[in-house]
Scaffold this active site. Sequence first.
Site, mmCIF file in Angstrom:
data_model
loop_
_atom_site.group_PDB
_atom_site.id
_atom_site.type_symbol
_atom_site.label_atom_id
_atom_site.label_comp_id
_atom_site.label_asym_id
_atom_site.label_seq_id
_atom_site.Cartn_x
_atom_site.Cartn_y
_atom_site.Cartn_z
ATOM 1 N N HIS A 72 0.843 -1.195 0.000
ATOM 2 C CA HIS A 72 0.000 0.000 0.000
ATOM 3 C C HIS A 72 0.881 1.248 0.000
ATOM 4 O O HIS A 72 1.693 1.433 0.897
ATOM 5 C CB HIS A 72 -0.945 0.008 1.203
ATOM 6 C CG HIS A 72 -2.151 -0.853 0.994
ATOM 7 N ND1 HIS A 72 -3.376 -0.569 1.531
ATOM 8 C CD2 HIS A 72 -2.312 -1.979 0.245
ATOM 9 C CE1 HIS A 72 -4.245 -1.502 1.145
ATOM 10 N NE2 HIS A 72 -3.621 -2.360 0.379
ATOM 11 N N TYR A 201 -9.438 5.672 7.204
ATOM 12 C CA TYR A 201 -9.668 5.994 8.620
ATOM 13 C C TYR A 201 -10.705 7.104 8.636
ATOM 14 O O TYR A 201 -10.436 8.205 8.145
ATOM 15 C CB TYR A 201 -8.376 6.488 9.280
ATOM 16 C CG TYR A 201 -7.336 5.405 9.466
ATOM 17 C CD1 TYR A 201 -6.502 5.013 8.416
ATOM 18 C CD2 TYR A 201 -7.177 4.772 10.697
ATOM 19 C CE1 TYR A 201 -5.543 4.027 8.592
ATOM 20 C CE2 TYR A 201 -6.206 3.785 10.879
ATOM 21 C CZ TYR A 201 -5.404 3.419 9.822
ATOM 22 O OH TYR A 201 -4.457 2.431 10.004
#
Length: 390
Positions: A72, A201
């Site tokens: 990532h 998030y």
Amino acid sequence: MRTKVAIIGSGPAGLLLGQLLTGSGVDNVIVERQTREHVLGRIRAGVLEKGMVSLLERAGCDARLHKEGLIHEGFEIADNDRRIHIDLKKLTGGDTVTVYGQTEVTADLMAAREQGSAQTFYSASDVALHDFDGASPHVTFTVDGQAHRLDCDIIAGCDGYHGVSRQSLPERSRTLYERLYDFGWLGLLADVPPATQELVYSRNERGFALVSMRSPTRSRYYVQVDTSEKVENWGDDRFWDELRQRVPADVAEHVTTGPSIEKSIAQLRSFVCEPMRFGRLLLCGDAAHIVPPTGAKGLNLAASDIHYAFEAIRDFLDNAGDGALADYSVRALTRVWKAERFSWWMTSVLHNFKDHSGFERRLQQAEMDYIFGSERGRAALAENYVGLPY
Ligand code: RFL
Ligand code: PHB
């Protein structure tokens, strides 16, 4: 029975230390309270820092990680309906993280251990540590009704937050630092494609949520819940409904629902025990410290402890003396506190706190505005997220 290093606990910390020691010819024995199947069944962290990947390479346990792990290059932060991309690679000058489950790391380390001759005792009860303040430490335990005594040079306490190692320290010789949060994370694992390619998030007026994954076909999601919540109160439908309300609309649209494979609640906590060494006993990983999972640091911190512990044990056995063991605590704690700070900060800016006043809510908003508006703010976030150097 005699060994050089007695390792208490076969979580990622204990198993990684075992492989590194075995790889450099240092005899070690692991004593684990649970069964092998129980250890392999635990679902926990999912994001690995570069330093942890390098350690797994060094331990010779990286083949599947490199094949199946997802690299990532960034993640997203959402603040209600606005979103910002944190470009880890650009902001750190090339660093990335690897998404690969702790469950898989544990399985790979166990498989490697089982190919060698190093011994592991599972289902050990009454594990007790003795005489680690002198030169002849030993560990006693019972397996299948049979009592064992394991003499050693060093004990590595890798037995997690609830383990016996930290509790064996004399009270006057250690200081505990703790912050409890008034919420937990309810996690759900499901064999459905993830809603997004990167982690999200999400700060939301209903509470925090996290979009995460294990593979292109397996998703991991979390929602902030009250500490009093029980998993039984959360049927899958309720979870999916709540999750979709807490992530930006275009993410919610892409959430594929399905039956959960696992659901559990983890209480959020920050905790540090100082020092991390007492005589011939070294505390490593969750046995010495806990971080709230918001910064994805718990597992990675266990790995950096093992890096320092492995060097200290090797130096000690090479006759460097007790100084090498004392250095372990100093070196490990310096990095631990930085990760504690980052995890506390991520937790503080992204969650709803019941006891927050209007002032604190405004500060939280200002933190968000700063991250959204400042590349330097995002660079500091990225530097910590990919992991500070060992
Ligand atoms: P572990 O993994 O807890 O392993 C400790 C091992 O010691 C054994 N044990 C004993 N053995 C012998 N005698 C005794 N008296 C013993 N008492 C305990 C246990 O059975 C176990 O096998 O610690 P380690 O190796 O330090 O690894 C640390 C990581 O596991 C931990 O930091 C992370 O998983 C924390 N964590 C998470 N971190 C993240 O970054 N993201 C997450 O999403 C995340 N979720 C979690 C978590 C920790 C959880 N715990 C500890 C309850 C979710 C949960 C539920
Ligand atoms: C997870 O996928 O379990 C995960 C990812 C990132 C975190 C915490 C947990 O910060």
